[in-house]
Write a protein that holds these residues in place. Structure first.
Motif, mmCIF file in Angstrom:
data_model
loop_
_atom_site.group_PDB
_atom_site.id
_atom_site.type_symbol
_atom_site.label_atom_id
_atom_site.label_comp_id
_atom_site.label_asym_id
_atom_site.label_seq_id
_atom_site.Cartn_x
_atom_site.Cartn_y
_atom_site.Cartn_z
ATOM 1 N N UNK A 7 48.760 61.971 33.941
ATOM 2 C CA UNK A 7 48.993 60.637 34.511
ATOM 3 C C UNK A 7 47.707 59.979 34.996
ATOM 4 N N UNK A 8 46.958 60.683 35.828
ATOM 5 C CA UNK A 8 45.815 60.065 36.501
ATOM 6 C C UNK A 8 44.750 59.598 35.514
ATOM 7 N N UNK A 9 44.468 60.410 34.509
ATOM 8 C CA UNK A 9 43.409 60.061 33.552
ATOM 9 C C UNK A 9 43.749 58.775 32.811
ATOM 10 N N UNK A 10 45.012 58.619 32.411
ATOM 11 C CA UNK A 10 45.417 57.397 31.716
ATOM 12 C C UNK A 10 45.477 56.204 32.659
ATOM 13 N N UNK A 11 45.795 56.454 33.924
ATOM 14 C CA UNK A 11 45.855 55.363 34.901
ATOM 15 C C UNK A 11 44.468 54.821 35.224
ATOM 16 N N UNK A 12 43.421 55.579 34.928
ATOM 17 C CA UNK A 12 42.056 55.147 35.244
ATOM 18 C C UNK A 12 41.547 54.041 34.324
ATOM 19 N N UNK A 13 42.173 53.857 33.154
ATOM 20 C CA UNK A 13 41.658 52.867 32.205
ATOM 21 C C UNK A 13 41.602 51.454 32.790
ATOM 22 N N UNK A 14 42.694 50.917 33.361
ATOM 23 C CA UNK A 14 42.590 49.575 33.963
ATOM 24 C C UNK A 14 41.655 49.535 35.161
ATOM 25 N N UNK A 15 41.612 50.630 35.938
ATOM 26 C CA UNK A 15 40.758 50.664 37.132
ATOM 27 C C UNK A 15 39.286 50.619 36.733
ATOM 28 N N UNK A 16 38.941 51.219 35.593
ATOM 29 C CA UNK A 16 37.557 51.205 35.111
ATOM 30 C C UNK A 16 37.049 49.783 34.920
ATOM 31 N N UNK A 17 37.910 48.909 34.436
ATOM 32 C CA UNK A 17 37.526 47.505 34.264
ATOM 33 C C UNK A 17 37.194 46.865 35.602
ATOM 34 N N UNK A 18 37.992 47.180 36.616
ATOM 35 C CA UNK A 18 37.774 46.609 37.946
ATOM 36 C C UNK A 18 36.445 47.083 38.521
ATOM 37 N N UNK A 19 36.098 48.348 38.283
ATOM 38 C CA UNK A 19 34.827 48.885 38.785
ATOM 39 C C UNK A 19 33.655 48.087 38.226
ATOM 40 N N UNK A 20 33.713 47.754 36.941
ATOM 41 C CA UNK A 20 32.618 47.024 36.306
ATOM 42 C C UNK A 20 32.401 45.664 36.948
ATOM 43 N N UNK A 21 33.487 44.937 37.205
ATOM 44 C CA UNK A 21 33.361 43.608 37.800
ATOM 45 C C UNK A 21 33.059 43.686 39.295
ATOM 46 N N UNK A 22 33.573 44.706 39.951
ATOM 47 C CA UNK A 22 33.477 44.778 41.410
ATOM 48 C C UNK A 22 32.038 44.982 41.864
ATOM 49 N N UNK A 23 31.267 45.780 41.115
ATOM 50 C CA UNK A 23 29.900 46.062 41.544
ATOM 51 C C UNK A 23 29.065 44.782 41.571
ATOM 52 N N UNK A 24 29.149 44.004 40.505
ATOM 53 C CA UNK A 24 28.420 42.733 40.475
ATOM 54 C C UNK A 24 28.996 41.754 41.489
ATOM 55 N N UNK A 25 30.328 41.774 41.659
ATOM 56 C CA UNK A 25 30.956 40.880 42.629
ATOM 57 C C UNK A 25 30.546 41.190 44.061
ATOM 58 N N UNK A 26 30.341 42.478 44.357
ATOM 59 C CA UNK A 26 29.921 42.854 45.705
ATOM 60 C C UNK A 26 28.524 42.333 46.024
ATOM 61 N N UNK A 27 27.653 42.274 45.013
ATOM 62 C CA UNK A 27 26.312 41.725 45.254
ATOM 63 C C UNK A 27 26.420 40.259 45.663
ATOM 64 N N UNK A 28 27.310 39.516 44.970
ATOM 65 C CA UNK A 28 27.528 38.126 45.364
ATOM 66 C C UNK A 28 28.149 38.027 46.736
ATOM 67 N N UNK A 29 29.123 38.905 47.039
ATOM 68 C CA UNK A 29 29.752 38.895 48.357
ATOM 69 C C UNK A 29 28.823 39.337 49.461
ATOM 70 N N UNK A 30 27.794 40.111 49.091
ATOM 71 C CA UNK A 30 26.833 40.577 50.094
ATOM 72 C C UNK A 30 26.019 39.436 50.683
ATOM 73 N N UNK A 31 26.014 38.276 50.036
ATOM 74 C CA UNK A 31 25.281 37.122 50.568
ATOM 75 C C UNK A 31 25.799 36.790 51.967
ATOM 76 N N UNK A 32 27.120 36.757 52.123
ATOM 77 C CA UNK A 32 27.719 36.439 53.424
ATOM 78 C C UNK A 32 27.496 37.579 54.399
#
Length: 507
Positions: free
Chosen positions: A425-450
């Protein structure tokens, strides 16, 4: 796969190119870079305006300036990047090196903590669907997800630093606080454990008693100001991590798993004991070398004694060794905590990324302590919001996977529940979460401005904000290139990770 990667690189470069043209054009037309001088009463105003015009080349079309900036960036292909100069004539390369180091350190730590904690909470919420734990995690996740970052950062400064530093002058726990923390911990532990109500009640009672005893001992020994450190920390971590990762990634019924993970933990502890003297004043290369040596030993032991489940046992051993390494760092920081309090007085900082003219800069652990205490609040501000999103996505993805036929088949075959969860279960559930990780790292840099603005960090946010106010395009473009480049790299990393998680994608 190689052609796929080249194609993605080409598409990403085209996207960055068109986006850079748009951003550069917007910045140069966003205001007047001479506005402050036009309003000045300085007799030398005209000369200063002429100097700035020449420095920023304001008498040339912005397209020409953009072309020169692009040629400087193209030098990165020869490892000779030129990000240009700001309006004061300072090299943006030097400014970016200082700012990026500060921000990446903050965002990287927040991302790692957000991924680990968020995925764990989302996984447990899915497994305990519609339980009190699930409802509590969901409610807390929604609160943190909807709370504005600047509001949360201000609250952290007030309660996590100012009032905590006041309390640290005479730290004591009253009985109401002890009972309340014990009840919260008991509710959390019993919600995680599956089983009959009697078993959960027993776990809750034991957890409550353990939390109360620990808090009372901490209060009686003044552990908050003078923590009792020593080898017991790595030893306790070795036992706890071994139990955790064997249960998650292997099986206690597999004697080879217990032997391999236990042997890896023992090997790492022996390394720590042998190098105990050098660890009093280490270097980053020594710490990194010890960790790598421990991981190499863990892999070797697992491959020799792992048997049929070498892969899972190897990962359990590696994570156990990493946990012990973390405990060693915490142990030595605790040994220097009281000295740091004596130096700083109010140890939890509310502004800046380091203490100016810090007296303990020559001591490795005191310097690390100073850096860590400055990291706590801004990292926590970014992490809790990141945890909220990972928790919701992981829970949703896990619930969808648990309803699939192959999960029901695995259970029908009689596989242990932890095997069904971790391997199917867990390994297959990671596929959508992997996409979020990719966007979140760059998004956090933008959010770090505040976040950097609230906590007074001299990072990418401060560089971006100052340049945008001054209508200075080169530093803004440096910020854009770093965040955009990281977004591209993380998305490519996510694509490669897909192939690792799901073998069907490789074909």
């Amino acid at each position: 796969m190689f052609k796929f990667v080249l194609k993605r690189i080409g598409i990403s470069l085209m996207i960055l190119f068109f986006a850079s043209v748009l951003v550069y054009g917007l910045v140069v037309h966003s205001g007047d870079p001479l506005a402050d001088l036009r309003e000045s009463n300085d007799q030398n105003r005209e000369n200063r305006m002429a100097q700035r015009t020449a420095q920023m080349r304001l008498d040339e079309p912005w397209v020409v300036r953009y072309g020169d900036w692009l040629r400087g960036i193209a030098g990165c292909l020869r490892l000779q990047c030129d990000f240009g100069e700001n309006r004061s004539g300072q090299s943006v390369n030097d400014l970016l090196a200082l700012a990026a180091g500060s921000t990446i350190r903050l965002v990287l730590l927040a991302t790692i903590l957000g991924i680990v904690v968020g995925i764990f909470l989302g996984l447990m919420a899915a497994i305990r669907q519609y339980s009190g734990f699930d409802y509590s995690v969901t409610a807390i996740a929604f609160i943190f997800y909807s709370l504005p970052s600047f509001v949360f950062a201000v609250l952290l400064k007030e309660f996590g630093a100012i009032r905590f530093n006041d309390w640290l002058g005479a730290p004591t726990f009253n009985i109401i606080f002890v009972i309340l923390v014990g009840l919260i911990f008991a509710l959390f532990c019993q919600a995680i454990v599956a089983g009959t109500p009697k078993k959960r009640l027993l776990v809750g009672g034991v957890s409550f008693a353990a939390a109360v005893v620990i808090l009372l001992v901490v209060d009686a020994t003044n552990w908050i100001r003078e923590p009792i450190s020593g080898l017991w920390m790595p030893i306790v971590m070795a036992i706890a991590a071994s139990v955790l990762f064997i249960s998650l990634l292997a099986n206690f019924g597999n004697k080879r798993a217990v032997l391999s993970v236990g042997g890896s933990a023992a090997a790492m502890l022996i390394l720590v004991i042998v190098f105990q003297g050098q660890l009093e004043d280490p270097t980053w290369s020594l710490l990194g070398g010890l960790l790598i040596a421990g991981i190499v030993l863990a892999v070797a032991i697992s491959q020799v004694f792992g048997g049929y489940a070498k892969r899972s046992i190897t990962w359990a051993s590696i994570w156990t060794v990493v946990s012990i390494g973390f405990a060693v760092v915490v142990d030595f920081l605790c040994r220097h905590w009281s000295d740091y309090i004596d130096m700083r007085g109010r140890p939890i900082s509310t502004i800046g990324s380091e203490s100016p003219n810090f007296r303990g800069a020559d001591d490795f652990w005191l310097q690390l302590m100073d850096t860590s205490t400055h990291l706590i609040l801004p990292t926590l501000s970014l992490t809790l919001m990141s945890i909220a999103s990972y928790t919701r996505y992981t829970r949703s993805s896990m619930l969808e996977v648990l309803g699939q036929d192959y999960v029901r088949t695995a259970r029908a075959k009689g596989l242990p529940e932890h095997t069904v969860m971790s391997r199917h279960a867990f390994r297959n559930a990671l596929l959508p979460v992997t996409t979020i990780v990719a966007f979140d790292f760059a998004g956090l840099i933008g959010g770090a401005v505040i976040t950097e603005k609230v906590f007074g960090w001299k990072g990418m946010g401060e560089l971006f904000e100052t340049a945008l106010k001054q209508v200075d395009p080169d530093p803004v473009m440096a910020f854009f290139l770093v965040t955009g480049g990281i977004a591209v790299l993380m998305n490519m990393f996510a694509d490669l990770l897909y192939a690792y998680i799901d073998p069907r994608i490789r074909r």
